[in-house]
Scaffold this motif. Structure first.
Motif, mmCIF file in Angstrom:
data_model
loop_
_atom_site.group_PDB
_atom_site.id
_atom_site.type_symbol
_atom_site.label_atom_id
_atom_site.label_comp_id
_atom_site.label_asym_id
_atom_site.label_seq_id
_atom_site.Cartn_x
_atom_site.Cartn_y
_atom_site.Cartn_z
ATOM 1 N N ASP A 1 11.750 12.767 -2.273
ATOM 2 C CA ASP A 1 10.453 12.271 -1.808
ATOM 3 C C ASP A 1 9.365 12.493 -2.851
ATOM 4 O OD1 ASP A 1 11.515 11.374 0.530
ATOM 5 O OD2 ASP A 1 10.915 13.099 1.729
ATOM 6 N N GLN A 2 9.471 13.566 -3.614
ATOM 7 C CA GLN A 2 8.496 13.797 -4.685
ATOM 8 C C GLN A 2 8.595 12.699 -5.738
ATOM 9 O OE1 GLN A 2 8.819 17.761 -6.297
ATOM 10 N NE2 GLN A 2 8.465 18.743 -4.337
ATOM 11 N N GLN A 3 9.824 12.298 -6.052
ATOM 12 C CA GLN A 3 10.005 11.197 -7.003
ATOM 13 C C GLN A 3 9.486 9.889 -6.427
ATOM 14 O OE1 GLN A 3 11.045 11.521 -10.189
ATOM 15 N NE2 GLN A 3 10.493 9.363 -10.379
ATOM 16 N N GLN A 4 9.744 9.673 -5.132
ATOM 17 C CA GLN A 4 9.236 8.459 -4.483
ATOM 18 C C GLN A 4 7.711 8.448 -4.443
ATOM 19 O OE1 GLN A 4 11.196 8.056 -0.623
ATOM 20 N NE2 GLN A 4 12.578 6.567 -1.529
ATOM 21 N N LEU A 5 7.111 9.630 -4.308
ATOM 22 C CA LEU A 5 5.651 9.717 -4.304
ATOM 23 C C LEU A 5 5.075 9.288 -5.653
ATOM 24 C CD1 LEU A 5 3.133 10.518 -2.724
ATOM 25 C CD2 LEU A 5 3.437 12.862 -3.538
ATOM 26 N N THR B 1 6.555 7.213 -7.726
ATOM 27 C CA THR B 1 6.749 5.763 -7.770
ATOM 28 C C THR B 1 5.678 5.054 -6.958
ATOM 29 O OG1 THR B 1 9.146 6.104 -7.972
ATOM 30 C CG2 THR B 1 8.392 3.902 -7.336
ATOM 31 N N LEU B 2 5.359 5.603 -5.784
ATOM 32 C CA LEU B 2 4.332 5.015 -4.918
ATOM 33 C C LEU B 2 2.982 5.000 -5.618
ATOM 34 C CD1 LEU B 2 3.355 3.964 -2.163
ATOM 35 C CD2 LEU B 2 3.079 6.351 -1.456
ATOM 36 N N GLU B 3 2.656 6.083 -6.297
ATOM 37 C CA GLU B 3 1.374 6.154 -6.999
ATOM 38 C C GLU B 3 1.276 5.079 -8.076
ATOM 39 O OE1 GLU B 3 -1.462 9.596 -9.032
ATOM 40 O OE2 GLU B 3 0.696 9.922 -8.845
ATOM 41 N N SER B 4 2.370 4.894 -8.807
ATOM 42 C CA SER B 4 2.400 3.861 -9.842
ATOM 43 C C SER B 4 2.299 2.459 -9.233
ATOM 44 C CB SER B 4 3.686 3.995 -10.661
ATOM 45 O OG SER B 4 3.788 2.960 -11.610
ATOM 46 N N LEU B 5 3.034 2.242 -8.136
ATOM 47 C CA LEU B 5 2.999 0.932 -7.470
ATOM 48 C C LEU B 5 1.605 0.596 -6.950
ATOM 49 C CD1 LEU B 5 6.283 0.794 -5.350
ATOM 50 C CD2 LEU B 5 5.576 -0.840 -7.086
ATOM 51 N N LEU B 6 0.946 1.590 -6.358
ATOM 52 C CA LEU B 6 -0.385 1.346 -5.812
ATOM 53 C C LEU B 6 -1.389 1.022 -6.911
ATOM 54 C CD1 LEU B 6 -0.610 4.080 -3.014
ATOM 55 C CD2 LEU B 6 -0.364 1.617 -2.725
ATOM 56 N N ALA B 7 -1.234 1.659 -8.076
ATOM 57 C CA ALA B 7 -2.115 1.343 -9.205
ATOM 58 C C ALA B 7 -1.919 -0.106 -9.640
ATOM 59 C CB ALA B 7 -1.849 2.305 -10.360
ATOM 60 N N PRO C 1 4.948 -8.248 -2.971
ATOM 61 C CA PRO C 1 6.145 -7.422 -3.198
ATOM 62 C C PRO C 1 5.815 -5.951 -3.427
ATOM 63 C CG PRO C 1 6.291 -9.461 -4.446
ATOM 64 C CD PRO C 1 4.894 -9.392 -3.906
ATOM 65 N N ARG C 2 4.717 -5.693 -4.142
ATOM 66 C CA ARG C 2 4.334 -4.292 -4.373
ATOM 67 C C ARG C 2 3.885 -3.630 -3.077
ATOM 68 N NH1 ARG C 2 3.480 -6.784 -9.237
ATOM 69 N NH2 ARG C 2 3.964 -5.533 -11.096
ATOM 70 N N ALA C 3 3.161 -4.405 -2.260
ATOM 71 C CA ALA C 3 2.754 -3.865 -0.957
ATOM 72 C C ALA C 3 3.982 -3.567 -0.099
ATOM 73 C CB ALA C 3 1.840 -4.864 -0.248
ATOM 74 N N LYS C 4 4.941 -4.478 -0.102
ATOM 75 C CA LYS C 4 6.152 -4.306 0.700
ATOM 76 C C LYS C 4 6.941 -3.083 0.234
ATOM 77 C CE LYS C 4 10.304 -6.785 2.224
ATOM 78 N NZ LYS C 4 11.073 -8.047 2.120
ATOM 79 N N LYS C 5 7.070 -2.920 -1.079
ATOM 80 C CA LYS C 5 7.814 -1.782 -1.612
ATOM 81 C C LYS C 5 7.078 -0.475 -1.317
ATOM 82 C CE LYS C 5 10.323 -0.219 -5.703
ATOM 83 N NZ LYS C 5 10.669 -0.512 -7.111
ATOM 84 N N SER C 6 5.745 -0.515 -1.430
ATOM 85 C CA SER C 6 4.951 0.682 -1.131
ATOM 86 C C SER C 6 5.121 1.086 0.327
ATOM 87 C CB SER C 6 3.474 0.421 -1.438
ATOM 88 O OG SER C 6 3.273 0.151 -2.803
#
Length: 427
Positions: free
Chosen positions: A111-115, A117-123, A284-289
Motif C-alpha cells: 500500500d505504501q508503494q501504491q500511495l 503511485t497514486l501521488e504521481s498519478l494525481l499530479a 484513465p488516470r482518474a479511474k486508476k487513481s
C-alpha cells in the motif's frame, strides 16, 4: 523443613494476592492494548478512511467541475464558478493525501508503494485537467467549428448575399415564362443553400449522420440548379445580375470543399480536443487513481475489522480473567479456610482435652501424638511434657511423703518409752 503457622498463612494469602496481582497486571496490559488499538482506530484508521473518501470525492468533483467548464465556459461567470469548484476539489485532494502520507507507516509495503503511485498519478491528472481547461474554450478546441467560423460562415454569407442580390433584381424585372422559371431556380438555390448550412451546423453539434445526408441531398439540388442556370439562363441576367452571379459562382467554388472538410474533422476521434484529452488522458488516470484508493480502502477496512476483533478479544479476555481470578481466589480461600480449620480443630481438640484433664488433676490420660511440624506440634509436645513433669513431680512428692511417714512411725515408740520412764521417776 519447618512450616510454621505464620509461614503457612503467609503462603496461602500470598497465593491469593498473587492471583489478584496477576489479574491486575493482565488487565493493565489489556487496557494498554485496548488504548493503543483505540488510538489506532480513532486517530488513524478512521482518519485514513475519511481521507480516502475525501480524495475520491475530490477526483469526482474536479471532473464534474471540468466538464461543467467545458460546457458552460463561454459564460464568464459560470466559467469562474467551475474553476473555483475545481480548485476547491484539488484542495480537498491535497488535504486527503497529506493525511494518508502522514499515516503511511501504518500501511503495508504494497500500500505504501501504491500511495506513491497514486501521488504521481494525481499530479499527472491535475496537469491534464489544466490542459483541458486551457483548450476547452479556445477557438482551436474543435477544428470543425473553427473552420466553419473562419471560412465556411463568411463564404456562406457571401453566397447568400450574392444570390439574394440576384433574386432581388430579378423580382423587379418583367415577368415572363423564362424569368419565372429562372426566379424559381434562384429561389431553390438559396433555399437549398440555407437548409444545407443549417444541416452543417446541426451535424457539427450532434454528429448525427442524418444531418450530413440532409446536407448532401440539398447540395445536390443546389448543384443541379447552379448547372441549369449556367447552361440555360445566363443570357437572361442583367449586367448587375451577371456580376452578382459571378460573385456567387466564385464564392460557391470556394465553399464547395469546405463541408467535406468540416464533416471529416467532426467525424474524427479527435474532433473535440478537450474531450479527447479528457477521455484518453484524464479519465484513465482518474479511474486508476480510484482503483488504487479502492484497494487501499479495502485493506484498511480489513485492518479496521481486525482491530475491532482485537478489541473484542481483549475485552472478552479481561472479563474471563476477572471471572477466573475471582473463582480461583474464592476456591483458594475456601480451601485454605477448610484445610486450616480442619487441621487446627483436629490438632487443638486433643490439646484442649488434655489441658482440661490436667486442670482436673487427671494426669492419667495418654500422651497426645504430635502431628506436623509447627507451633501446634511444639504446643502438643509442651503439654505432653507438662503432663509428664507433673506426673513425675506428684510421684516424687508421694514417695517423699511416704518416707517421711515411715520415719515418723519409727521415732514415735522410742519417744513414748522415754516419756513413761520419766513419769515413773517423778513418782
Amino acid at each position: 523443613m519447618k512450616f510454621t503457622l505464620k509461614t503457612k498463612l503467609t503462603l496461602s494469602f500470598s497465593l491469593i494476592v498473587t492471583i489478584i496481582l496477576t489479574t491486575a497486571i493482565f488487565n493493565l496490559y489489556s487496557v494498554n492494548q485496548v488504548s493503543k488499538t483505540q488510538h489506532r482506530i480513532t486517530d488513524y484508521r478512521i482518519e485514513t478512511v475519511n481521507a480516502e473518501k475525501e480524495i475520491k470525492n475530490g477526483i469526482n468533483q474536479s471532473l464534474a467541475a471540468l466538464r461543467g467548464y467545458m460546457i458552460l465556459g463561454s459564460d464568464a461567470e459560470k466559467a469562474q464558478k467551475m474553476k473555483n469548484n475545481r480548485q476547491q476539489a484539488w484542495k480537498n485532494i491535497a488535504n486527503g493525501m497529506a493525511i494518508l502520507k502522514q499515516g503511511a507507516s501504518h500501511l503495508s509495503t504494497e500500500d505504501q508503494q501504491q500511495l506513491k503511485t497514486l501521488e504521481s498519478l494525481l499530479a499527472e491528472f491535475k496537469d491534464v485537467q489544466r490542459s483541458v481547461e486551457d483548450i476547452a474554450q479556445a477557438p482551436n478546441n474543435i477544428p470543425a467549428y473553427q473552420l466553419m467560423l473562419d471560412q465556411a460562415v463568411p463564404t456562406a454569407d457571401a453566397l447568400l448575399q450574392s444570390i439574394t442580390y440576384v433574386i432581388n433584381v430579378e423580382s423587379q424585372l418583367s415577368a415572363t415564362a423564362q424569368r419565372k422559371t429562372l426566379l424559381k431556380l434562384l429561389a431553390d438555390s438559396r433555399s437549398s443553400l440555407a437548409t444545407g448550412l443549417a444541416s452543417i451546423r446541426a451535424y457539427l453539434l450532434s454528429g448525427d449522420e442524418a444531418f450530413k445526408e440532409q446536407f448532401d441531398s440539398k447540395w445536390v439540388v443546389n448543384t443541379q440548379r447552379f448547372n441549369l442556370i449556367n447552361s440555360s439562363y445566363m443570357e437572361l441576367f442583367t449586367p448587375e445580375q451577371a456580376q452578382d452571379w459571378a460573385d456567387y459562382s466564385d464564392a460557391r467554388k470556394a465553399f464547395e470543399s469546405l463541408p467535406r472538410q468540416m464533416f471529416n474533422l467532426r467525424s474524427g476521434n479527435d474532433w473535440n480536443k478537450a474531450n479527447v484529452l479528457l477521455g484518453t488522458e484524464a479519465a484513465p488516470r482518474a479511474k486508476k487513481s480510484l482503483s488504487i484508493l479502492k484497494n487501499i480502502e479495502q485493506h484498511e477496512d480489513d485492518a479496521l475489522h481486525a482491530d475491532i476483533a482485537i478489541l473484542n478479544e481483549l475485552s472478552s479476555g479481561q472479563n474471563t480473567a476477572i471471572i477466573m481470578s475471582s473463582i480461583a481466589s474464592v476456591i483458594v480461600a475456601l480451601i485454605v479456610a477448610f484445610v486450616f480449620s480442619k487441621d487446627l480443630l483436629t490438632r487443638l481438640e486433643p490439646i484442649l482435652t488434655k489441658s482440661k484433664a490436667i486442670t482436673n488433676n487427671d494426669l492419667s490420660t495418654p500422651s497426645i501424638i504430635p502431628k506436623g511440624n509447627d507451633e501446634l506440634t511444639e504446643l502438643t509436645n509442651a503439654v505432653n511434657a507438662m503432663n509428664e513433669s507433673l506426673t513425675i513431680t506428684i510421684r516424687m512428692t508421694a514417695d517423699t511423703m511416704k518416707d517421711t511417714s515411715l520415719q515418723a512411725d519409727s521415732i514415735m515408740p522410742t519417744r513414748t518409752c522415754q516419756i513413761i520412764l520419766a513419769n515413773k521417776r517423778i513418782k
